[in-house]
Write a protein that holds these residues in place. Structure first.
Motif, PDB file in Angstrom:
ATOM      1  N   ALA A 333      20.420  45.306  37.362  1.00 58.33           N
ATOM      2  CA  ALA A 333      18.962  45.195  37.266  1.00 58.33           C
ATOM      3  C   ALA A 333      18.424  44.246  38.327  1.00 58.33           C
ATOM      4  O   ALA A 333      17.380  44.499  38.946  1.00 58.33           O
ATOM      5  CB  ALA A 333      18.553  44.727  35.875  1.00 58.33           C
ATOM      6  N   LEU A 334      19.126  43.134  38.547  1.00 53.73           N
ATOM      7  CA  LEU A 334      18.689  42.200  39.584  1.00 53.73           C
ATOM      8  C   LEU A 334      18.784  42.813  40.968  1.00 53.73           C
ATOM      9  O   LEU A 334      17.965  42.544  41.847  1.00 53.73           O
ATOM     10  CB  LEU A 334      19.534  40.927  39.517  1.00 53.73           C
ATOM     11  N   ALA A 337      15.889  45.884  41.019  1.00 58.74           N
ATOM     12  CA  ALA A 337      14.455  45.584  40.975  1.00 58.74           C
ATOM     13  C   ALA A 337      13.833  45.527  42.378  1.00 58.74           C
ATOM     14  O   ALA A 337      12.775  46.127  42.597  1.00 58.74           O
ATOM     15  CB  ALA A 337      14.215  44.290  40.215  1.00 58.74           C
ATOM     16  N   ALA A 523      13.203  43.134  36.438  1.00 62.76           N
ATOM     17  CA  ALA A 523      13.975  41.983  36.909  1.00 62.76           C
ATOM     18  C   ALA A 523      13.883  40.825  35.921  1.00 62.76           C
ATOM     19  O   ALA A 523      14.879  40.147  35.643  1.00 62.76           O
ATOM     20  CB  ALA A 523      13.464  41.541  38.280  1.00 62.76           C
ATOM     21  N   ALA A 526      16.206  41.341  33.012  1.00 64.06           N
ATOM     22  CA  ALA A 526      17.602  41.055  33.368  1.00 64.06           C
ATOM     23  C   ALA A 526      17.858  39.556  33.407  1.00 64.06           C
ATOM     24  O   ALA A 526      18.893  39.079  32.927  1.00 64.06           O
ATOM     25  CB  ALA A 526      17.924  41.689  34.720  1.00 64.06           C
ATOM     26  N   ILE A 527      16.932  38.804  33.978  1.00 60.89           N
ATOM     27  CA  ILE A 527      17.111  37.353  34.053  1.00 60.89           C
ATOM     28  C   ILE A 527      17.125  36.738  32.657  1.00 60.89           C
ATOM     29  O   ILE A 527      17.919  35.831  32.364  1.00 60.89           O
ATOM     30  CB  ILE A 527      15.994  36.723  34.919  1.00 60.89           C
TER      31      ILE A 527
END
Length: 695
Positions: A333-334, A337, A523, A526-527
């Motif tokens: 995901a990171l 994005a 993003a 995900a974080i």
């Protein structure tokens, strides 16, 4: 037109010859490059883990294994994990390529269309209610959930008349609804779903070869069938009239391709959980080289998808020695994005250049009734008062409406008065004020972005606030929970800053703002997953805040929130004339003397402040900013100021009602109001889907 049809027919007649004739050795070069990258990353992945293993030890374990622990770990744990990453990446890449072809949308993938979220939800349902059946055959659960989510996203996006922004925003909203339902189930059945959080973030951990043995026939046979069907799939790139003139059944091909894409994605989800963005990145990498024929696109995309996921898992394991086990889905995901932001800018630019609607073509009619406006203001105000009285009456100690009123004016029972003033009233006022702030924020965003599906959650503000709050809890725990609101506000403003910075050079085009906001939200999610896993000891309070809760609020927080909302909402009302001019379109508004970009920036910034203030006090609550403005416009018409007042009142009604329901439905347990708001919003969303498609 006839010349185009004849050219298409001749091209389709010999796809392999045409591909090689026009592309030369590009397909072979892409396939060879992908295989070489996959081989290198595969060997590197076998060296990574809690115990570092040298490359020579990996070679010995593969080609001359010995009865030593190091070789057993490589062959029994790391090698199955690497093969699983390869197979899952290949399945997701093929799924994404098919979805992009079916919808003719470059932003379509198993992530952006909600397939992962739907599959995850049904797996959680199976874990809770049908554990034996799920353990025996998890794939049907995942396929059913993924198929329903994909269909809902496709329908919300407008079906065959969809545009990239419609499908992307529709998939985002479907994902938010399904994720909220999943969160509610996990909170209600905490014991049954305790081990699903890491898996739900996308985990490739394998303890044996059973997962690989289950997945590989589906992936290999599916890819083989799709590659052999490349000629039919190529027709999806053409207009339906052209394909029908060639004697092809386009509807059958589209339905079969959609079904196979969901099946491939769900095969992966059923074993390793939802892993996003591989299906978005890999097909585009191949298409950028000029390869578009499905007989080449699918196998090459599968190789590159496998390489991407093996690389992401290798990176997660390389970092795990320092920060703990990282799910591969959060890493992808990171990585994905920024790619989604680039694709959003690219596709939006093409849409604008081709004269597409800035808002993606989403429009809803207004139901102007023959009822005076002040009557609606009175009705909405009375509704808010009724919901507030009902919420104050409910709790472990029941009270009548008379007792509530007498206690509030200071002449009732001392115990009841203390209970109301010290506990129930601060919580109620926090919910009402936060709901008003979210509604005003959604109203401003929908007017600024010119898209009635805009919402602080969709645009990325809520996700940024969640990241800011989690950073305070995990990275800076010495600051204490008192700094959490400041972190939430800073995170929301930072997320909005990224969105508007990306869209600034293109005049803050509404399509670009919406699509970049979706990427920032992904993003941020995900974080947050990474921070929750990293935090460990702070997991419980983090999840409670992320779910959206008004629990244990006090008067200092109420006073602070009231002061901010009391300042920002009148400021939003004062922008009325300028916001009304934005609805005419950029060219017309500029001709009327309105500085469009500056106005849109001011409106967006005020919306961000309102959403961040609400998130700082009640956590990440979605859908209030989506539902309240719609309800207001349906009765007040398109006038910004009139609908803003009704929207603010309706926002208070919705969040107070959500908090009330969350307190009493499973008393004495509290369900976070953010989850209740999403569950209450799901039926409205289905109605909105039908209405948007019809109009």
């Amino acid at each position: 037109m006839s010349g185009f049809d004849s050219g298409s027919a001749s091209t389709i007649a010999s796809p392999a010859q045409s591909a090689l004739g026009r592309l030369g050795w590009k397909p072979v070069a892409m396939l060879s490059g992908g295989l070489l990258l996959l081989l290198v990353l595969g060997f590197l992945s076998l060296t990574q883990g809690l115990a570092h293993v040298s490359l020579s030890a990996v070679v010995d374990a593969l080609f001359s294994p010995k009865d030593v622990q190091e070789h057993h770990v490589i062959r029994s744990v790391r090698l199955p994990r690497t093969f699983m990453a390869l197979l899952s990446g290949a399945a997701l890449a093929a799924s994404g390529a098919l979805l992009q072809s079916v919808t003719r949308n470059p932003l379509a993938s198993e992530t952006t269309m909600g397939v992962n979220a739907g599959a995850y939800l049904l797996v959680v349902v199976g874990t809770i209610f049908f554990p034996a059946a799920l353990h025996q055959s998890p794939l049907p659960f995942a396929v059913l959930g993924g198929a329903l989510a994909a269909y809902a996203s496709y329908a919300l996006g407008g079906g065959r008349k969809s545009t990239p922004v419609r499908v992307a925003m529709g998939g985002m909203i479907i994902t938010l609804v399904l994720s909220s339902i999943t969160s509610a189930l996990q909170l209600l059945f905490e014991d049954s779903t305790r081990g699903l959080f890491l898996w739900g973030a996308g985990s490739l951990v394998q303890n044996d070869w059973s997962g690989v043995r289950f997945v590989w026939p589906w992936v290999v046979v599916g890819l083989l069938l799709l590659t052999l069907s490349g000629r039919r799939l190529d027709l999806l790139e053409f207009h339906e009239e052209t394909a029908r003139s060639l004697g092809q059944k386009v509807a059958v091909t589209r339905a079969a391709a959609m079904g196979l894409s969901v099946l491939l994605a769900c095969v992966s989800v059923s074993v390793v959980g939802p892993i996003g963005f591989i299906g978005l990145i890999a097909p585009h990498l191949v298409r950028l080289s000029g390869v578009r024929r499905h007989s080449w696109l699918l196998p090459i995309g599968a190789v590159w998808g496998g390489a991407l996921l093996v690389g992401a898992d290798t990176l997660s394991r390389a970092l795990s020695t320092r920060v703990g086990e990282l799910p591969a889905g959060a890493v992808t995901a990171l990585i994905g994005a920024p790619w989604l932001i680039w694709l959003a800018l690219r596709s939006a630019r093409h849409a604008v250049q081709s004269g597409g609607s800035a808002s993606g073509g989403i429009a809803l009619g207004m139901n102007n009734r023959n009822i005076p406006y002040f009557v609606w203001v009175v009705v909405f105000s009375l509704l808010l008062a009724a919901v507030c009285i009902g919420a104050l009456m409910s709790g472990t100690t029941k009270m009548t409406a008379t007792e509530v009123v007498t206690a509030l004016i200071g002449v009732g029972n001392e115990f009841q008065r203390s209970m109301l003033l010290d506990f129930r009233l601060p919580r109620l006022l926090t919910a009402a004020l936060a709901g008003m702030a979210l509604a005003a924020s959604g109203h401003l965003l929908q007017s600024s972005v010119r898209n009635p599906m805009a919402d602080p959650s969709v645009i990325g503000v809520t996700g940024g606030s969640a990241v800011g709050a989690m950073l305070v809890l995990v990275a800076l725990p010495q600051l204490g929970a008192g700094w959490l609101p400041l972190g939430a506000v800073a995170g929301g403003i930072a997320a909005a800053g990224i969105v508007y910075a990306c869209a600034w050079r293109r005049g803050l085009n509404p399509t670009i703002v919406a699509l970049v906001g979706i990427a920032v939200s992904a993003a941020a999610s995900a974080i947050v997953n990474l921070l929750v896993i990293r935090g460990q000891m702070t997991l419980a309070p983090a999840l409670a805040w992320l779910a959206g809760s008004t629990y244990a609020r006090d008067w200092p927080e109420v006073i602070q929130l009231a002061a901010l909302v009391g300042a920002f909402v009148p400021a939003a009302w004062l922008l009325g004339r300028k916001v009304d001019l934005l609805s005419f379109g950029d060219e017309s508004s500029t001709g009327l003397g309105l500085p469009v970009r500056g106005t849109r920036l001011a409106v967006g910034f005020l919306a961000v402040l309102l959403a961040a203030v609400a998130a700082a006090n009640v956590g990440t609550i979605g859908f209030i900013g989506l539902m309240a403005p719609h309800a207001a416009r349906l009765v007040a018409g398109a006038s910004y100021r009139r609908s803003l007042l009704l929207s603010v009142l309706m926002g208070g009604v919705l969040l107070v009602a959500a908090d009330w329901v969350g307190r009493v439905i499973l008393e004495p347990r509290d369900i976070p109001s953010g989850i209740v708001a999403a569950l209450l919003g799901a039926p409205y969303l289905l109605w909105l889907m039908h209405r948007s498609k019809r109009t």
